[in-house]
Scaffold this motif. Structure first.
Motif, PDB file in Angstrom:
ATOM      1  N   GLN A 188      -0.998  -2.258  -7.193  1.00  0.00           N
ATOM      2  CA  GLN A 188      -1.822  -1.074  -7.379  1.00  0.00           C
ATOM      3  C   GLN A 188      -3.266  -1.500  -7.581  1.00  0.00           C
ATOM      4  OE1 GLN A 188      -0.086   0.288 -11.191  1.00  0.00           O
ATOM      5  NE2 GLN A 188       1.110   1.735  -9.973  1.00  0.00           N
ATOM      6  N   THR A 189      -4.170  -0.542  -7.399  1.00  0.00           N
ATOM      7  CA  THR A 189      -5.583  -0.805  -7.689  1.00  0.00           C
ATOM      8  C   THR A 189      -5.709  -1.366  -9.107  1.00  0.00           C
ATOM      9  OG1 THR A 189      -6.153   1.058  -6.290  1.00  0.00           O
ATOM     10  CG2 THR A 189      -7.871   0.284  -7.787  1.00  0.00           C
ATOM     11  N   ARG A 223      -4.490   6.146  -1.267  1.00  0.00           N
ATOM     12  CA  ARG A 223      -3.973   6.863  -2.434  1.00  0.00           C
ATOM     13  C   ARG A 223      -4.843   8.090  -2.701  1.00  0.00           C
ATOM     14  NH1 ARG A 223      -3.463   3.478  -7.953  1.00  0.00           N
ATOM     15  NH2 ARG A 223      -3.729   5.175  -9.419  1.00  0.00           N
ATOM     16  N   GLY A 237       0.817  -1.217   0.000  1.00  0.00           N
ATOM     17  CA  GLY A 237       0.000   0.000   0.000  1.00  0.00           C
ATOM     18  C   GLY A 237       0.838   1.249   0.000  1.00  0.00           C
ATOM     19  N   GLU A 238       2.062   1.151   0.470  1.00  0.00           N
ATOM     20  CA  GLU A 238       2.970   2.299   0.536  1.00  0.00           C
ATOM     21  C   GLU A 238       4.368   1.722   0.757  1.00  0.00           C
ATOM     22  OE1 GLU A 238       2.793   4.402   4.330  1.00  0.00           O
ATOM     23  OE2 GLU A 238       1.676   2.720   5.142  1.00  0.00           O
ATOM     24  N   ASP A 262       4.942   4.837 -10.884  1.00  0.00           N
ATOM     25  CA  ASP A 262       5.948   4.750  -9.825  1.00  0.00           C
ATOM     26  C   ASP A 262       7.340   4.848 -10.442  1.00  0.00           C
ATOM     27  OD1 ASP A 262       4.449   4.401  -7.406  1.00  0.00           O
ATOM     28  OD2 ASP A 262       3.901   2.414  -8.094  1.00  0.00           O
ATOM     29  N   ARG A 293       6.288   8.360  -6.547  1.00  0.00           N
ATOM     30  CA  ARG A 293       5.356   8.465  -7.665  1.00  0.00           C
ATOM     31  C   ARG A 293       5.914   9.465  -8.670  1.00  0.00           C
ATOM     32  NH1 ARG A 293       0.953   5.114  -8.540  1.00  0.00           N
ATOM     33  NH2 ARG A 293       0.167   6.807  -9.829  1.00  0.00           N
ATOM     34  N   ASN A 330       0.391   9.303  -0.941  1.00  0.00           N
ATOM     35  CA  ASN A 330      -0.046   8.122  -0.234  1.00  0.00           C
ATOM     36  C   ASN A 330      -0.108   8.440   1.257  1.00  0.00           C
ATOM     37  OD1 ASN A 330      -0.220   5.459   0.828  1.00  0.00           O
ATOM     38  ND2 ASN A 330       0.551   4.727  -1.146  1.00  0.00           N
ATOM     39  N   ASP A 357       7.393  -7.451   2.126  1.00  0.00           N
ATOM     40  CA  ASP A 357       6.857  -6.276   1.439  1.00  0.00           C
ATOM     41  C   ASP A 357       6.463  -6.724   0.026  1.00  0.00           C
ATOM     42  OD1 ASP A 357       6.320  -3.725   0.557  1.00  0.00           O
ATOM     43  OD2 ASP A 357       8.423  -3.119   0.387  1.00  0.00           O
ATOM     44  N   HIS A 358       5.339  -6.266  -0.454  1.00  0.00           N
ATOM     45  CA  HIS A 358       5.002  -6.528  -1.861  1.00  0.00           C
ATOM     46  C   HIS A 358       4.316  -5.316  -2.453  1.00  0.00           C
ATOM     47  CE1 HIS A 358       1.416  -7.861   0.177  1.00  0.00           C
ATOM     48  NE2 HIS A 358       0.925  -8.637  -0.758  1.00  0.00           N
TER      49      HIS A 358
END
Ligand code: COA
Ligand code: AMP
Length: 630
Positions: A390-391, A504, A365-366, A478, A493, A499, A386-387
């Protein structure tokens, strides 16, 4: 097979890879092909298949003997309630709701807006739409009526399903008045609204338009699953772009099923019967993919959490829920961990719970900051993964695929590209840059199944926003780099999206709101670094010439205006009145330089600046807000 073999297997034969993955889905009519490139550069997947999402997420598990397994656990510390719903119960609740919607005219292809807090009924509403082939669009509860109205006009829903209220720790969120105001504002009017009355606040229903959740289901025949074609939109989810108009990301049915099913095993290491928890909100993509659809498609138990990481009642809530429900894979945003770390720096509350069933903690998410990752590794004692996604993609572009191979974790990196994603770092001219060099991150077309084929009612905008800058690629928005081992690093970004607490938001949309204030002649909004929320919006306001208004009054009104127009989720609390904004000679506001000044990071005087002295004024203004102190 390890990650490398799986990725190379996809590269060598993507069609075979995705047809094999399609084997995990129950088809009404199986696809004969995976990719449909007949309209390139627009791509679709599994277009000749017939399938139903609700069948795959609910009914097939009942048929397979999982009817008595909990499908959903509602953990609601804000109401002090906890309850479970089995797959069998979920099937009958969803079939009944779908039957009632159908009886009121909702059919395949109709849009339905869902505006609900974190209650199981939100998932049931999504699944009921899926059962009928209706296209849902969930709107996050922290948005104001105006944002809801914009979405009503864009997707023109036949029905809206809402709750009477939501519960934030400090207040009741009055969903129903917000809904009524939004419908008043919108040009399009839904035929009817379904209201889930909650006992914390019962709403007044409007006769002839509103029906009550339970009452309208009385006596109706339950609905069966309606088959839809593979490219039928499963849902529309609006997300922030660079302007005030949100982008309606379209999610295609079959690709969504195939990809999410694949990720549950490959990335999250979950099998049927495992308990999976994503502590997000159904209003965001994480909530769509990993609270509702993926865990249910995979036959897992999903947790619907109505609370906050801290204060409901304390920073031990996450660990209690994980321990009590035997959660195997847990997914949250770095912000939530930062909030917990702030309240419980030594991790004392973690020690109160037995977390031995937990195998990994996933973050997205961030950007995940190293301090937070290290804190979680030390105290929670599981791999912290961590992964990045995006929407638009609906699932991870880059991750550490724990179900295939636990790759070494590199702190600061969401690891490596997932099969389906050919990720490249490009310079301004679209040429790949060397490892370690910063550039725009782009993905070679076609994007894999489950990702957006287009924007709702806005194909040209889709092409312009994502496909035009680097022909042959999808532009992620990104920037970052890849190291020698193929690990990605997502740094910033490239557009005006910020964010805030994993949410977002568009600074462009916020500027449009501020410009609407009668005393504001010109404005800029930037995202400054925030220890808890990652970024936080700050507004700069230039008042109309000769305005005699007190700055403090205008600032206060602007803060209120933002709450009314975008909603509390914008978290817009800081603004300052300045005489002028720093610009280039061609009139472009130097937002990036302002951010650097605010964050006390090294910056260079832009060669194209019109009047360098303005930056000193900006620094002083930022200092009054507590920034730019270095
Ligand atoms: N409905 C209505 N209002 C909401 C809301 C919802 N679903 N969610 C948040 N809000 C409101 C809050 O009440 C708050 O309003 P306020 O200005 O009146 O206090 C405002 O929106 C900002 O909320 P939030 O971002 O939650 O900030 P916070 O300061 O209340 O809490 C955290 C801080 C870190 C605890 C919180 O941001 C958090 O839980 N973050 C994790 C978010 C997350 O999981 N994101 C994942 C997306 S993938
Ligand atoms: P959203 O569409 O709301 O999920 O937001 C997507 C954006 O959030 C991405 O384009 C990134 O800017 C950011 N983001 C999401 N996950 C990560 C991550 N793991 N690391 C860095 N940034 C991320």
């Amino acid at each position: 097979m390890g990650y490398r073999e799986v990725y190379e297997g996809w590269q060598a034969d993507p069609e075979r890879f995705w047809m094999e993955a399609a084997g995990g889905v129950d088809w009404v009519k199986a696809p004969t092909r995976a990719l449909n490139d007949s309209k390139a550069p627009l791509y679709e997947w599994f277009t000749d298949a017939q399938v139903n999402t609700c069948w795959n997420a609910v009914d097939r598990h009942v048929e397979a003997g999982r009817g008595a397994q909990l499908a959903i656990i509602h953990e609601s510390p804000v109401t002090h309630l906890k309850k479970g719903i089995t797959y069998k119960e979920l099937q009958s609740r969803v079939a009944s709701l779908a039957g009632a919607l159908r009886a009121k005219g909702v059919e395949k292809g109709d849009r339905v807006i869902i505006y609900m807090p974190m209650v199981p009924e939100a998932l049931e509403a999504m699944l009921a739409c899926a059962r009928l082939g209706a296209i849902h669009s969930v709107v996050f509860g922290g948005f104001a009526a105006n944002e809801l109205a914009v979405r009503i006009d864009d997707c023109t829903p036949k029905a809206i399903i809402a709750a009477s209220c939501g519960i934030e720790p400090n207040r009741i969120v009055h969903y129903k008045p917000l809904l009524d105001a939004a419908i008043d504002m919108a040009s399009h009017k839904p035929s009817f609204c379904v209201i889930l009355q909650r006992e914390q606040e019962v709403a007044k229903l409007i006769e002839g338009r509103d029906v009550a959740w339970h009452t309208f289901q009385y006596g109706v025949a339950p609905a069966e699953c309606v088959p839809v074609s593979g490219d039928h939109p499963a849902y529309i989810l609006y997300t922030s772009g660079t302007t005030g108009a949100p982008k309606g990301v379209v999610r295609p049915t079959a690709g969504h099923l195939v990809a999410l099913n694949w990720t549950m095993r490959a990335i999250y290491d979950c099998d049927p019967g495992d308990v999976f928890w994503a502590a997000s909100d159904v209003g965001w993509v994480v909530g769509h993919s990993y609270i509702c659809y993926a865990p249910l498609i995979a036959g897992c138990t999903t947790i619907v959490f109505e609370g906050k990481p801290v204060g409901t009642p304390d920073a031990g809530t996450f660990w209690r829920i994980i321990a009590e429900n035997k959660v195997k894979s847990f997914f949250t945003a770095p912000t939530a961990l930062r909030a917990i770390k702030r309240d419980d720096p030594e991790g004392a509350l973690v020690q109160d719970y037995n977390l031995k069933r937990l195998k990994a903690l996933y973050l997205a998410g961030e950007r995940a900051d190293p301090d937070t990752i290290l804190w979680a590794q030390r105290h929670v004692g599981v791999p912290v993964i961590d992964h990045w996604w995006q929407t638009e993609t609906g699932w991870a572009i880059a991750a550490n695929p724990m179900g295939i191979e636990a790759l070494p974790v590199k702190i600061g990196s969401p690891s490596v590209a997932m099969p389906g994603f050919d990720v490249q770092v490009l310079d301004e001219g679209g040429h790949p840059v060397a490892p370690g060099q910063l550039g725009a991150i782009a993905i070679k077309l076609p994007l894999p199944p489950g990702t957006l084929p287009t924007l709702w009612n806005a194909e040209e905008r889709f092409k312009k926003s994502y496909l035009s800058h680097f022909p042959g690629f999808y532009e992620t928005g990104d920037a970052g780099f890849v190291d020698e081992d193929g690990y990605l690093y997502i740094m910033a970004r490239t557009d005006d999206v910020i964010n805030v607490a994993g949410h977002r938001l568009s600074t462009g949309a916020m500027e449009e709101v501020l410009s609407g204030h009668k005393d504001v002649a010109e404005c800029a909004v930037i995202g400054v670094s925030d220890e808890l929320k990652g970024q936080s919006p700050v507004g700069f306001l230039c008042l109309n010439k000769g305005s005699a208004r007190a700055s403090a009054d205008v600032v206060k009104e602007c803060v209120q205006l933002m709450r009314e127009k975008i909603g509390p989720v914008a978290d817009f609390k800081r603004a300052v009145v300045v005489d002028r904004l720093p610009k280039t000679r061609s009139g472009k506001i130097l937002r990036a330089t302002m951010v650097k000044i605010a964050d006390n990071v090294e910056w260079k005087m832009p060669a194209t600046i019109d009047d360098p002295a303005i930056l000193d004024e900006i620094k002083v203004a930022l200092q009054t807000l507590g920034y730019a102190k270095g």
